[in-house]
Scaffold this motif. Sequence first.
Motif, PDB file in Angstrom:
ATOM      1  N   GLN A   1      48.560  42.722  42.205  1.00  5.44           N
ATOM      2  CA  GLN A   1      48.429  42.127  40.880  1.00  5.44           C
ATOM      3  C   GLN A   1      47.235  41.173  40.826  1.00  5.44           C
ATOM      4  O   GLN A   1      46.525  41.104  39.816  1.00  5.44           O
ATOM      5  CB  GLN A   1      49.701  41.385  40.481  1.00  5.44           C
ATOM      6  N   SER A   2      46.997  40.461  41.916  1.00  8.36           N
ATOM      7  CA  SER A   2      45.839  39.559  41.977  1.00  8.36           C
ATOM      8  C   SER A   2      44.541  40.334  41.793  1.00  8.36           C
ATOM      9  O   SER A   2      43.635  39.914  41.054  1.00  8.36           O
ATOM     10  CB  SER A   2      45.811  38.815  43.314  1.00  8.36           C
ATOM     11  N   ILE A   3      44.444  41.479  42.441  1.00  7.38           N
ATOM     12  CA  ILE A   3      43.244  42.309  42.333  1.00  7.38           C
ATOM     13  C   ILE A   3      43.080  42.827  40.908  1.00  7.38           C
ATOM     14  O   ILE A   3      41.968  42.857  40.361  1.00  7.38           O
ATOM     15  CB  ILE A   3      43.301  43.482  43.333  1.00  7.38           C
ATOM     16  N   GLN A   4      44.188  43.220  40.288  1.00  3.20           N
ATOM     17  CA  GLN A   4      44.111  43.726  38.921  1.00  3.20           C
ATOM     18  C   GLN A   4      43.627  42.645  37.955  1.00  3.20           C
ATOM     19  O   GLN A   4      42.807  42.912  37.066  1.00  3.20           O
ATOM     20  CB  GLN A   4      45.480  44.259  38.477  1.00  3.20           C
ATOM     21  N   LEU A   5      44.122  41.421  38.116  1.00  3.23           N
ATOM     22  CA  LEU A   5      43.681  40.321  37.258  1.00  3.23           C
ATOM     23  C   LEU A   5      42.194  40.028  37.472  1.00  3.23           C
ATOM     24  O   LEU A   5      41.470  39.684  36.531  1.00  3.23           O
ATOM     25  CB  LEU A   5      44.502  39.065  37.541  1.00  3.23           C
TER      26      LEU A   5
ATOM     27  N   PRO B   1      37.849  52.671  48.134  1.00  2.69           N
ATOM     28  CA  PRO B   1      36.533  52.186  48.577  1.00  2.69           C
ATOM     29  C   PRO B   1      35.564  51.878  47.437  1.00  2.69           C
ATOM     30  O   PRO B   1      34.618  51.107  47.625  1.00  2.69           O
ATOM     31  CB  PRO B   1      36.015  53.328  49.456  1.00  2.69           C
ATOM     32  N   ASP B   2      35.785  52.477  46.267  1.00  2.00           N
ATOM     33  CA  ASP B   2      34.864  52.265  45.152  1.00  2.00           C
ATOM     34  C   ASP B   2      35.277  51.120  44.230  1.00  2.00           C
ATOM     35  O   ASP B   2      34.609  50.862  43.219  1.00  2.00           O
ATOM     36  CB  ASP B   2      34.748  53.555  44.324  1.00  2.00           C
ATOM     37  N   ALA B   3      36.369  50.436  44.552  1.00  4.95           N
ATOM     38  CA  ALA B   3      36.820  49.318  43.708  1.00  4.95           C
ATOM     39  C   ALA B   3      35.745  48.239  43.655  1.00  4.95           C
ATOM     40  O   ALA B   3      35.123  47.916  44.675  1.00  4.95           O
ATOM     41  CB  ALA B   3      38.116  48.745  44.259  1.00  4.95           C
ATOM     42  N   ASN B   4      35.544  47.679  42.473  1.00  9.17           N
ATOM     43  CA  ASN B   4      34.466  46.713  42.256  1.00  9.17           C
ATOM     44  C   ASN B   4      34.869  45.310  42.707  1.00  9.17           C
ATOM     45  O   ASN B   4      34.933  44.368  41.921  1.00  9.17           O
ATOM     46  CB  ASN B   4      34.080  46.696  40.768  1.00  9.17           C
ATOM     47  N   VAL B   5      35.143  45.166  44.003  1.00  5.45           N
ATOM     48  CA  VAL B   5      35.489  43.864  44.583  1.00  5.45           C
ATOM     49  C   VAL B   5      34.783  43.710  45.921  1.00  5.45           C
ATOM     50  O   VAL B   5      34.454  44.705  46.576  1.00  5.45           O
ATOM     51  CB  VAL B   5      37.020  43.694  44.773  1.00  5.45           C
ATOM     52  N   LYS B   6      34.567  42.457  46.302  1.00  4.38           N
ATOM     53  CA  LYS B   6      33.907  42.193  47.583  1.00  4.38           C
ATOM     54  C   LYS B   6      34.399  40.861  48.138  1.00  4.38           C
ATOM     55  O   LYS B   6      35.022  40.058  47.430  1.00  4.38           O
ATOM     56  CB  LYS B   6      32.394  42.137  47.401  1.00  4.38           C
ATOM     57  N   ILE B   7      34.139  40.634  49.422  1.00  2.00           N
ATOM     58  CA  ILE B   7      34.454  39.358  50.055  1.00  2.00           C
ATOM     59  C   ILE B   7      33.238  38.449  49.916  1.00  2.00           C
ATOM     60  O   ILE B   7      32.133  38.790  50.362  1.00  2.00           O
ATOM     61  CB  ILE B   7      34.810  39.544  51.540  1.00  2.00           C
ATOM     62  N   ALA B   8      33.456  37.288  49.279  1.00  2.00           N
ATOM     63  CA  ALA B   8      32.364  36.332  49.100  1.00  2.00           C
ATOM     64  C   ALA B   8      32.278  35.356  50.268  1.00  2.00           C
ATOM     65  O   ALA B   8      31.196  34.887  50.620  1.00  2.00           O
ATOM     66  CB  ALA B   8      32.562  35.565  47.794  1.00  2.00           C
ATOM     67  N   ALA B   9      33.442  35.049  50.863  1.00  2.00           N
ATOM     68  CA  ALA B   9      33.472  34.099  51.984  1.00  2.00           C
ATOM     69  C   ALA B   9      34.764  34.291  52.754  1.00  2.00           C
ATOM     70  O   ALA B   9      35.737  34.859  52.235  1.00  2.00           O
ATOM     71  CB  ALA B   9      33.369  32.663  51.468  1.00  2.00           C
ATOM     72  N   GLN B  10      34.778  33.835  53.989  1.00  2.00           N
ATOM     73  CA  GLN B  10      36.012  33.876  54.775  1.00  2.00           C
ATOM     74  C   GLN B  10      36.103  32.643  55.657  1.00  2.00           C
ATOM     75  O   GLN B  10      35.083  32.057  56.034  1.00  2.00           O
ATOM     76  CB  GLN B  10      36.111  35.153  55.610  1.00  2.00           C
TER      77      GLN B  10
END
Length: 257
Positions: free
Chosen positions: A171-175, A199-208
């Motif tokens: 749900q977090s990803i959908q929001l 793999p084609d979802a428009n999300v990325k890791i900005a920091a960890q």
Amino acid sequence: MKWLKSLIVAGTLQALAVTSGHAGANLDQIKQAGTLKVGTEGTYAPFTYHDASGALVGFDVEIAKAIGDKLGVKVEFLEGKWDGLIAGLDVSRYDAVINEVGITDARKAKYDFSDPYIASKAVLIVRGDNTEIKTFADLKGKKSAQSLTSNFGKLAETNGAELVGTDGFDQSIQLLLTGRADATINDSLSFLDFKKHKPDANVKIAAQEENADYSGVIVRKGDPELVAAINKALADIKADGTYKKIADTYFGQDVSK
């Protein structure tokens, strides 16, 4: 009083004999029975869950089987709810729990752990086209989709984010994708699993975060031989490529570091 001293000495010797006799007992019994009993949830993808056919599968399921192969025994999985899973060790329902169990000081006080075989970090996830949020500090004044009581939610709040409540990772990803949130903080392994399937979802890791949380195989205290055998099995499956093959299947990369 001599009889009392003799009684105390005898009792002490008997206790020592029982203690030394118990050491290695679990490993001996496992090998004699030819079965390693493993407690697991069966409802916690991608670690332990049931596929469309109803078969128990998952990263931890395959790791457990690989450990069993190295020990020369079959693995019998006994499923249970998380709340009572580890407590099942206390009543000898199984020999070990393999279910992404985090290694904590509180648990180490009562149980023994193998060497870590899973490392996970808190990651800051944003849309793929987001150029504003590059660090956790950039969350200040932004909306972060989080389970409100989670440690990830607390981390987002600490960095000045406004929380948008969710029921979990999906749900977090959908929001995030629909623009109702600017970011979400979650577990690196959950993100890797998501990207493995989409793999084609428009999300990325900005920091960890720098520091990782580690998980291991948890067993009853007092059997160093069993712990040593499991550690050797883990080392062997890493050395022969079995671990990497399993990790690639579920996460697309080694998740032990």
